[in-house]
Scaffold this motif. Structure first.
Motif, PDB file in Angstrom:
ATOM      1  N   ARG A   3      -2.978  -0.074 -95.172  1.00  0.00           N
ATOM      2  CA  ARG A   3      -2.901  -0.919 -93.970  1.00  0.00           C
ATOM      3  C   ARG A   3      -2.556  -0.081 -92.737  1.00  0.00           C
ATOM      4  O   ARG A   3      -3.139  -0.259 -91.664  1.00  0.00           O
ATOM      5  CB  ARG A   3      -1.886  -2.040 -94.158  1.00  0.00           C
ATOM      6  N   ALA A   4      -1.612   0.841 -92.894  1.00  0.00           N
ATOM      7  CA  ALA A   4      -1.232   1.703 -91.759  1.00  0.00           C
ATOM      8  C   ALA A   4      -2.395   2.604 -91.357  1.00  0.00           C
ATOM      9  O   ALA A   4      -2.634   2.820 -90.168  1.00  0.00           O
ATOM     10  CB  ALA A   4       0.003   2.524 -92.115  1.00  0.00           C
ATOM     11  N   LEU A   5      -3.121   3.118 -92.336  1.00  0.00           N
ATOM     12  CA  LEU A   5      -4.284   3.969 -92.041  1.00  0.00           C
ATOM     13  C   LEU A   5      -5.378   3.166 -91.345  1.00  0.00           C
ATOM     14  O   LEU A   5      -5.996   3.638 -90.387  1.00  0.00           O
ATOM     15  CB  LEU A   5      -4.837   4.591 -93.316  1.00  0.00           C
ATOM     16  N   ASP A   6      -5.624   1.947 -91.812  1.00  0.00           N
ATOM     17  CA  ASP A   6      -6.662   1.099 -91.206  1.00  0.00           C
ATOM     18  C   ASP A   6      -6.325   0.723 -89.770  1.00  0.00           C
ATOM     19  O   ASP A   6      -7.214   0.533 -88.951  1.00  0.00           O
ATOM     20  CB  ASP A   6      -6.874  -0.167 -92.045  1.00  0.00           C
ATOM     21  N   ALA A   7      -5.034   0.608 -89.468  1.00  0.00           N
ATOM     22  CA  ALA A   7      -4.601   0.240 -88.111  1.00  0.00           C
ATOM     23  C   ALA A   7      -4.520   1.442 -87.173  1.00  0.00           C
ATOM     24  O   ALA A   7      -4.382   1.273 -85.960  1.00  0.00           O
ATOM     25  CB  ALA A   7      -3.237  -0.446 -88.175  1.00  0.00           C
ATOM     26  N   LEU A   8      -4.624   2.636 -87.732  1.00  0.00           N
ATOM     27  CA  LEU A   8      -4.470   3.853 -86.938  1.00  0.00           C
ATOM     28  C   LEU A   8      -5.639   4.032 -85.984  1.00  0.00           C
ATOM     29  O   LEU A   8      -6.800   3.932 -86.381  1.00  0.00           O
ATOM     30  CB  LEU A   8      -4.380   5.060 -87.882  1.00  0.00           C
ATOM     31  N   GLY A   9      -5.328   4.263 -84.732  1.00  0.00           N
ATOM     32  CA  GLY A   9      -6.361   4.456 -83.725  1.00  0.00           C
ATOM     33  C   GLY A   9      -7.045   5.816 -83.842  1.00  0.00           C
ATOM     34  O   GLY A   9      -6.823   6.566 -84.791  1.00  0.00           O
ATOM     35  N   GLU A  10      -7.846   6.114 -82.872  1.00  0.00           N
ATOM     36  CA  GLU A  10      -8.583   7.374 -82.830  1.00  0.00           C
ATOM     37  C   GLU A  10      -7.641   8.574 -82.823  1.00  0.00           C
ATOM     38  O   GLU A  10      -6.515   8.480 -82.342  1.00  0.00           O
ATOM     39  CB  GLU A  10      -9.466   7.428 -81.578  1.00  0.00           C
ATOM     40  N   ALA A  44       2.726   2.593 -81.700  1.00  0.00           N
ATOM     41  CA  ALA A  44       3.132   1.796 -82.858  1.00  0.00           C
ATOM     42  C   ALA A  44       2.286   2.097 -84.099  1.00  0.00           C
ATOM     43  O   ALA A  44       2.816   2.134 -85.214  1.00  0.00           O
ATOM     44  CB  ALA A  44       3.064   0.313 -82.521  1.00  0.00           C
ATOM     45  N   ASP A  45       0.992   2.339 -83.918  1.00  0.00           N
ATOM     46  CA  ASP A  45       0.131   2.601 -85.073  1.00  0.00           C
ATOM     47  C   ASP A  45       0.505   3.916 -85.753  1.00  0.00           C
ATOM     48  O   ASP A  45       0.632   3.986 -86.979  1.00  0.00           O
ATOM     49  CB  ASP A  45      -1.346   2.589 -84.680  1.00  0.00           C
ATOM     50  N   LEU A  46       0.729   4.943 -84.977  1.00  0.00           N
ATOM     51  CA  LEU A  46       1.115   6.250 -85.498  1.00  0.00           C
ATOM     52  C   LEU A  46       2.517   6.173 -86.117  1.00  0.00           C
ATOM     53  O   LEU A  46       2.756   6.707 -87.205  1.00  0.00           O
ATOM     54  CB  LEU A  46       1.072   7.258 -84.354  1.00  0.00           C
ATOM     55  N   ASN A  47       3.421   5.486 -85.458  1.00  0.00           N
ATOM     56  CA  ASN A  47       4.783   5.326 -85.950  1.00  0.00           C
ATOM     57  C   ASN A  47       4.792   4.627 -87.316  1.00  0.00           C
ATOM     58  O   ASN A  47       5.532   5.017 -88.218  1.00  0.00           O
ATOM     59  CB  ASN A  47       5.618   4.551 -84.943  1.00  0.00           C
ATOM     60  N   TRP A  56       4.626  14.827 -80.337  1.00  0.00           N
ATOM     61  CA  TRP A  56       6.059  15.106 -80.351  1.00  0.00           C
ATOM     62  C   TRP A  56       6.773  13.798 -80.665  1.00  0.00           C
ATOM     63  O   TRP A  56       6.203  12.703 -80.524  1.00  0.00           O
ATOM     64  CB  TRP A  56       6.526  15.724 -79.040  1.00  0.00           C
ATOM     65  N   GLU A  57       8.010  13.889 -81.120  1.00  0.00           N
ATOM     66  CA  GLU A  57       8.727  12.719 -81.628  1.00  0.00           C
ATOM     67  C   GLU A  57       8.837  11.585 -80.617  1.00  0.00           C
ATOM     68  O   GLU A  57       8.806  10.416 -80.996  1.00  0.00           O
ATOM     69  CB  GLU A  57      10.101  13.103 -82.154  1.00  0.00           C
ATOM     70  N   GLY A  58       8.958  11.880 -79.358  1.00  0.00           N
ATOM     71  CA  GLY A  58       9.069  10.835 -78.346  1.00  0.00           C
ATOM     72  C   GLY A  58       7.837   9.957 -78.241  1.00  0.00           C
ATOM     73  O   GLY A  58       7.927   8.811 -77.814  1.00  0.00           O
ATOM     74  N   ALA A  59       6.695  10.462 -78.633  1.00  0.00           N
ATOM     75  CA  ALA A  59       5.461   9.680 -78.561  1.00  0.00           C
ATOM     76  C   ALA A  59       5.457   8.528 -79.553  1.00  0.00           C
ATOM     77  O   ALA A  59       4.771   7.522 -79.346  1.00  0.00           O
ATOM     78  CB  ALA A  59       4.249  10.581 -78.801  1.00  0.00           C
ATOM     79  N   LEU A  60       6.225   8.647 -80.623  1.00  0.00           N
ATOM     80  CA  LEU A  60       6.227   7.591 -81.639  1.00  0.00           C
ATOM     81  C   LEU A  60       6.741   6.264 -81.086  1.00  0.00           C
ATOM     82  O   LEU A  60       6.327   5.198 -81.539  1.00  0.00           O
ATOM     83  CB  LEU A  60       7.050   8.019 -82.853  1.00  0.00           C
ATOM     84  N   ALA A  61       7.615   6.318 -80.101  1.00  0.00           N
ATOM     85  CA  ALA A  61       8.141   5.091 -79.509  1.00  0.00           C
ATOM     86  C   ALA A  61       7.051   4.298 -78.788  1.00  0.00           C
ATOM     87  O   ALA A  61       7.111   3.077 -78.722  1.00  0.00           O
ATOM     88  CB  ALA A  61       9.282   5.407 -78.545  1.00  0.00           C
ATOM     89  N   GLN A  62       6.023   4.991 -78.276  1.00  0.00           N
ATOM     90  CA  GLN A  62       4.946   4.317 -77.556  1.00  0.00           C
ATOM     91  C   GLN A  62       3.683   4.120 -78.398  1.00  0.00           C
ATOM     92  O   GLN A  62       2.751   3.463 -77.955  1.00  0.00           O
ATOM     93  CB  GLN A  62       4.557   5.111 -76.300  1.00  0.00           C
TER      94      GLN A  62
END
Length: 115
Positions: free
Chosen positions: A56-63, A102-105, A94-100
């Motif tokens: 599910r996380a992989l399917d939701a992952l963007g480009e 959601a798909d990658l996080n 970088w770790e700060g990007a995970l907050a923005q």
């Protein structure tokens, strides 16, 4: 259920911190924290429920995309590769990007709970 794509997640941080999580298409995973004195590499099998969450996380992952650290930022830098060869999707962030992102996080959190 179709096999998962190969997943390779590598994190490099401050003070020689390193983490590598590899998930094979058959669900076998390895975790290497790069610190062989206190954290020996581990290996396991992703159970069906966790495979579904990963799917599910992989399917939701963007480009595939990069999220470089802003000037002066500290923290870890991660590389995530989904798949193999020319069809592989590569993410560098970088770790700060995970907050923005959601798909990658969501995918990163599913990988981190394997161990």
């Amino acid at each position: 259920m179709s096999p998962l794509p190969r997943i390779h997640y590598r994190v490099v941080g401050q003070d020689d911190y390193m983490l590598i999580i590899q998930v094979e298409p058959d669900g076998v995973f390895t975790i290497d924290q790069g610190d062989y004195t206190s954290h020996k590499p581990s290996r396991g099998q992703v159970d069906k429920e966790h495979q579904q969450r990963l799917r599910r996380a992989l399917d939701a992952l963007g480009e595939a995309r990069d999220h470089p650290a802003p000037d002066g930022a500290s923290g870890f830098i991660a590389e995530l590769t989904i798949g193999d060869g020319a069809d592989a999707r590569r993410y560098r962030f970088w770790e700060g990007a995970l907050a923005q992102q959601a798909d990658l996080n969501a995918l990163v959190r599913e990988l981190e709970v394997l161990g």
